[in-house]
Design a protein around this motif. Structure first.
Motif, PDB file in Angstrom:
ATOM      1  N   LYS A 169       0.844  -1.187   0.000  1.00 46.44           N
ATOM      2  CA  LYS A 169       0.000   0.000   0.000  1.00 46.44           C
ATOM      3  C   LYS A 169       0.884   1.244   0.000  1.00 46.44           C
ATOM      4  CE  LYS A 169      -4.082  -1.641   2.589  1.00 46.44           C
ATOM      5  NZ  LYS A 169      -4.930  -1.359   3.782  1.00 46.44           N
ATOM      6  N   THR A 211      -6.312   2.236   0.507  1.00 52.94           N
ATOM      7  CA  THR A 211      -5.166   2.379  -0.404  1.00 52.94           C
ATOM      8  C   THR A 211      -3.867   2.714   0.300  1.00 52.94           C
ATOM      9  OG1 THR A 211      -5.740   4.708  -0.738  1.00 52.94           O
ATOM     10  CG2 THR A 211      -6.653   3.108  -2.294  1.00 52.94           C
ATOM     11  N   ASP A 212      -3.947   3.318   1.481  1.00 54.37           N
ATOM     12  CA  ASP A 212      -2.740   3.760   2.184  1.00 54.37           C
ATOM     13  C   ASP A 212      -2.704   3.222   3.619  1.00 54.37           C
ATOM     14  OD1 ASP A 212      -2.084   5.166  -0.023  1.00 54.37           O
ATOM     15  OD2 ASP A 212      -2.186   7.160   0.889  1.00 54.37           O
TER      16      ASP A 212
END
Length: 605
Positions: A471, A556-557
């Protein structure tokens, strides 16, 4: 400073390879593991006499046949535990025997009872030692709790220094005590035989109108408190030098012989001298006074008796940490009890034992008589379960000569079961706490085990199917202003990712405007998010902001909150600063998808 103090008190750290040097030979093991059992002669006879006095002075002659019955039980227990030593040379005593032969729940009952017993051993021993001191010096009677706690602290530190070192220091008083008691017994017998004692004592076999079987059984069960500590050798076999089981068996037999001789000797002298129990003077003190008078020999015997009663607790300090280690290895106690300290002892178990026993002394105000019934029940439950477990083992395996071994364990089981029931029925008002405490201990064991199983299930992965997921990274840096601490933290954050955001919380428009202007002039290459706090709270607005970022970017992170923190030169400087960073960290640690890290900046002045 803490490290230097620790080295001064505990000693230098020892290498793991030095563990063999910490094993005990027979003489040191006898002192360390038998001190509890040997010291019980100081109060075993007294407990019999206290019960018999309910029927009057004429009933005191019953103390002799009762003492002989206690000796018979001692012989059975010694033979039984000798068999346990060779059957289970890895140690663990009643816990391992009961778990392997009667099931996990029964094993945990035995283990929990033993843990309770060892805590009570320390409390009873320190309280009884204090009684011996206050018998010689009555003016100290009001300070008995402080004296007992001081001795618990001393024993805790000694055992933290290592098994061998504590054994070397404590062996001398144990053997001096044994010698002193035998000198007392021999001198007392000679004085009685030569007509030196002129006490009007009830004749053996004389009729006592108000004596009852119930009272005799109660006196017998009270006298059996002299047998506590017999099981310690079988629990601590791993502490012996090789061949461990042979050395342990020899130590057990030697302990049984010494204990039996001292116990019957004190009982005989107490009867011949017409000793009556006194709340302010122990039976041993009265015998020594009658034999030697209040001279130097009296004070030597009282001093060494007080010392051995204190040191009797050392048996528990040897056995409790080892039993806690075995329970922790089976996942029924915290893993912290498996860790060896700097001196290769199970230091967490030693500290835990010392703290709990000190609490007991405070709660019971150092009253030995109140603690002994709890103490005896705690040890006779494992006695019974251990004998029953060995009976099952002999029936299952049927080794050569198993019938004789089975008979010994059967006699032991029936006798200890009877004593346990006698204690329960005759002293229920004093032992009822055991029936509350033991279920709580059992519940804790199962709760701890369930937690470890659940943790293992959630942490376990399939290496063939599961791989790390790549990620991006978003780093949030809370800032309180423009300082070197912030500059250091932002530099570190930008070295990890370009996606860095600084968050500032302001309380009024003027403060916020000033911060935005300074940030724009500084221009560190990091976007500043300004949050307004109407209620002067820094943590709440930051937490709400991070929750928003987490909701948007967690798929996503990786979300990292990087907290700047300066480290002061002296510990007391921390008091002069607010701890908002620590509070923020404590609050955010429970967020599922947020990583919290701290970037320290060390001050030099």
């Amino acid at each position: 400073m803490y490290s230097r103090f620790k080295r001064l008190v505990i000693g230098r750290p020892m290498k793991s390879s030095e563990i063999e040097g910490e094993k005990l030979g027979k003489l040191k093991a006898l002192a360390v593991l038998s001190s509890d059992a040997l010291s019980s002669v100081a109060y075993g006879t007294e407990q019999i006499l206290i019960v018999l006095m309910a029927a009057g002075f004429a009933a005191l002659w019953y103390s002799i046949p009762i003492s002989i019955a206690v000796l018979g039980l001692l012989l059975v227990l010694i033979l039984s535990y000798r068999q346990t030593i060779f059957a289970y040379p890895s140690g663990g005593g009643a816990y391992i025997v009961a778990k392997n032969n009667l099931g996990v729940s029964t094993g945990l009952l035995a283990g929990g009872s033993l843990l309770v017993d060892y805590i009570l051993t320390v409390a009873v021993s320190s309280s009884a030692g204090t009684d011996a001191i206050t018998s010689a010096f009555p003016s100290l009677h009001d300070h008995r709790v402080l004296i007992a706690i001081t001795m618990i602290l001393f024993l805790t530190i000694m055992n933290l220094r290592g098994v061998t070192e504590s054994a070397s220091v404590l062996a001398i008083p144990v053997y001096v005590f044994v010698g002193a008691i035998f000198v007392l017994i021999i001198s007392g017998v000679i004085k009685y035989a030569t007509g030196g004692a002129h006490a009007a004592v009830p004749e053996m076999g004389s009729t006592v109108s108000n004596i009852s079987l119930f009272l005799l059984l109660k006196a017998f069960s009270s006298g059996c408190s002299a047998l506590t500590g017999v099981e310690a050798v079988s629990n601590a076999i791993p502490n012996f030098k090789k061949p461990a089981e042979r050395n342990a068996a020899a130590t057990l037999m030697l302990m049984g012989g010494i204990l039996g001789a001292m116990f019957i000797g004190i009982s005989l002298l107490a009867y011949w001298y017409g000793i009556k129990p006194d709340p302010k003077e122990t039976v041993v003190s009265q015998i020594a006074d009658a034999t030697f008078g209040r001279g130097i020999l009296y004070y030597v015997i009282q001093g060494i008796t007080a010392l051995i009663l204190f040191l009797a607790a050392n048996t528990a300090y040897s056995a409790f940490p080892l039993l806690a280690f075995m329970l922790a290895k089976d996942k029924y106690m915290p893993h912290a009890f498996k860790v060896r300290g700097d001196r290769l002892g199970f230091s967490n178990g030693i500290i835990f034992l010392g703290v709990l026993s000190a609490i007991l002394v405070i709660v019971f105000h150092g009253d030995t008589e109140s603690l002994i019934p709890l103490y005896a029940v705690g040890v006779f439950i494992p006695f019974t379960l251990s004998q029953l477990g060995m009976m099952v083992r002999w029936v299952k395996l049927k080794p050569s000569g198993w019938v004789f071994k089975f008979i010994i364990n059967t006699i032991g089981m029936l006798t200890t079961l009877a004593i346990t029931l006698i204690f329960i029925f005759t002293k229920f008002s004093q032992v009822w706490m055991v029936f509350i405490f033991l279920p709580i201990v059992m519940y804790l064991f199962y709760s701890i085990y369930r937690h470890y199983m659940n943790t293992a299930e959630q942490l376990r992965i399939n290496p063939l199917e599961e791989r790390p997921v790549l990620k991006g990274s978003t780093i949030v840096v809370p800032v309180a202003g423009i300082t070197r601490v912030v500059n250091n933290s932002l530099s570190y954050a930008k070295s990890l990712t370009d996606n860095v955001v600084a968050v500032y919380v302001g309380f009024d428009d003027e403060e916020i405007e000033r911060m935005e202007k300074k940030w724009e002039e500084w221009n560190p290459g990091v976007r500043l998010i300004v949050l307004r706090s109407s209620y002067r709270s820094i943590i709440r607005p930051i937490v709400r902001f991070i929750e928003t970022v987490e909701w948007r970017a967690s798929e996503t992170d990786h979300i990292t909150v990087l907290i700047p923190q300066f480290i002061t030169k002296h510990w007391w400087h921390y008091i002069l600063h607010n701890q908002s960073g620590l509070m923020l960290r404590a609050y955010l640690i429970n967020q599922k998808n947020v990583v919290i890290t701290t970037v320290p900046y060390h001050l030099t002045k």
